[in-house]
Write a protein that holds these residues in place. Structure first.
Motif, short mmCIF file in Angstrom:
data_model
loop_
_atom_site.label_atom_id
_atom_site.label_comp_id
_atom_site.label_asym_id
_atom_site.label_seq_id
_atom_site.Cartn_x
_atom_site.Cartn_y
_atom_site.Cartn_z
N GLY A 40 44.72 48.25 24.30
CA GLY A 40 44.74 48.23 22.85
C GLY A 40 43.67 47.33 22.26
O GLY A 40 42.76 46.87 22.96
N PRO A 41 43.76 47.07 20.94
CA PRO A 41 42.76 46.25 20.26
C PRO A 41 42.68 44.84 20.85
O PRO A 41 43.69 44.26 21.25
N VAL A 42 41.46 44.31 20.90
CA VAL A 42 41.25 42.97 21.43
C VAL A 42 40.08 42.33 20.69
O VAL A 42 39.06 42.97 20.45
N ARG A 43 40.27 41.10 20.29
CA ARG A 43 39.18 40.38 19.63
C ARG A 43 38.05 40.11 20.63
O ARG A 43 38.30 39.93 21.83
N LEU A 44 36.84 40.07 20.12
CA LEU A 44 35.70 39.80 21.00
C LEU A 44 35.90 38.49 21.75
O LEU A 44 35.61 38.40 22.95
N VAL A 45 36.41 37.48 21.08
CA VAL A 45 36.60 36.18 21.73
C VAL A 45 37.58 36.29 22.89
O VAL A 45 37.48 35.54 23.88
N ASP A 46 38.50 37.26 22.83
CA ASP A 46 39.49 37.42 23.90
C ASP A 46 38.96 38.27 25.05
O ASP A 46 39.55 38.27 26.14
N VAL A 47 37.85 38.99 24.82
CA VAL A 47 37.22 39.72 25.92
C VAL A 47 36.72 38.73 26.98
O VAL A 47 36.64 39.06 28.16
N PHE A 48 36.44 37.51 26.57
CA PHE A 48 36.00 36.47 27.51
C PHE A 48 37.11 36.12 28.51
O PHE A 48 36.83 35.58 29.57
N GLN A 49 38.36 36.37 28.14
CA GLN A 49 39.53 36.02 28.97
C GLN A 49 39.49 34.55 29.39
O GLN A 49 39.73 34.20 30.56
N GLY A 50 39.18 33.70 28.43
CA GLY A 50 39.19 32.26 28.66
C GLY A 50 37.91 31.69 29.22
O GLY A 50 37.76 30.46 29.32
N ARG A 51 36.97 32.54 29.59
CA ARG A 51 35.71 32.04 30.13
C ARG A 51 34.74 31.72 29.00
O ARG A 51 34.92 32.13 27.87
N ARG A 52 33.70 31.00 29.33
CA ARG A 52 32.75 30.56 28.31
C ARG A 52 31.61 31.55 28.09
O ARG A 52 30.98 31.55 27.03
N GLN A 53 31.32 32.38 29.10
CA GLN A 53 30.14 33.24 29.03
C GLN A 53 30.51 34.70 29.29
O GLN A 53 31.42 34.99 30.07
N LEU A 54 29.77 35.59 28.64
CA LEU A 54 30.07 37.02 28.74
C LEU A 54 28.78 37.83 28.71
O LEU A 54 27.89 37.58 27.91
#
Length: 235
Positions: A40-54
């Motif tokens: 489902g929907p996910v904020r861009l910041v949450d695509v990081f899944q807690g990591r600092r870099q993407l």
């Protein structure tokens, strides 16, 4: 050989210097985008899944097409183990301007093991130079708390540095065998620039189509014909 090694070492040091300059590029703060993933929907910041870099790879997309971009499909198929990025506090995912159901169905069809996110209903793609109907691209982001910054972007051959495919092929005596390649006279070269790339249906089947006898030779035994049949399967 030694003269070549000197040039190779110099090129390595130059790439180190380029990477150092890249790390000093100005960063651009981004708004709070929403993408859509498998759950489902996910904020861009949450695509990081807690990591600092993407890192995101923007897969070219033609809505409703049976098979998508040859280059994007075969290029991303090579990334089957990405946990090596975890110690670097980073993730690598695919985004595309595609309806979510269509996107995920294609991912499963070609057996891709990366995580995919749809930007079809988000301005994110267009804002990072990957609009609907646009070319493939790669972007890098840095997260500071809930704030995301864009730090780098490339397209075209700039994306080659994200893959090991061409690095391996360039070591071979025949190289890429593409029309633009500077090669000794008589070396095998194709008429185009993507003749040997895997087709999407070959990726899906797990077969390159270049099996013994699959292509009729039009020259010496070591010459592979660029006219071998690799047509899409009929349904």
């Amino acid at each position: 050989m030694e003269q070549l090694r000197v040039r190779e070492k110099a090129a390595t040091r130059e790439l180190d210097a380029i990477a150092a300059q890249r790390r000093r590029l100005p960063m651009v703060e981004l708004p709070d985008y929403t993408l859509v993933g498998e759950h489902g929907p996910v904020r861009l910041v949450d695509v990081f899944q807690g990591r600092r870099q993407l890192i995101t790879y923007h897969h070219m997309w033609e809505v409703g097409a049976e098979w998508q971009c040859f280059g994007c499909t075969s290029y991303t198929a090579q990334f089957t183990r990405l946990e090596f990025l975890e110690p670097y506090d980073a993730r690598y995912v695919i985004v595309a301007q595609a309806p979510t159901d269509e996107l995920l169905a294609y991912r499963d069809r070609v057996g891709n093991r990366m995580e995919w996110y749809s930007t079809y209903d988000s301005p994110f793609g267009a804002d990072v130079d990957a609009p609907r109907g646009g070319a493939f691209a790669a972007d890098v982001f840095l997260r500071d708390g809930d704030t995301v910054y864009r730090t780098w972007h490339t397209t075209g051959r700039g994306s080659e540095q994200l893959t090991h495919t061409f690095e391996l092929v360039d070591l071979l005596p025949y190289g890429r065998q593409e029309a633009w390649q500077d090669a000794p006279e008589g070396w095998p070269q194709d008429e185009g620039t993507s003749v040997r790339w895997l087709a999407p249906w070959e990726v899906a089947a797990g077969s390159a189509g270049y099996r013994a006898g699959a292509c009729a030779s039009s020259g010496p035994p070591h010459f592979a014909s660029s006219s071998c049949s690799r047509a899409a399967p009929t349904v």
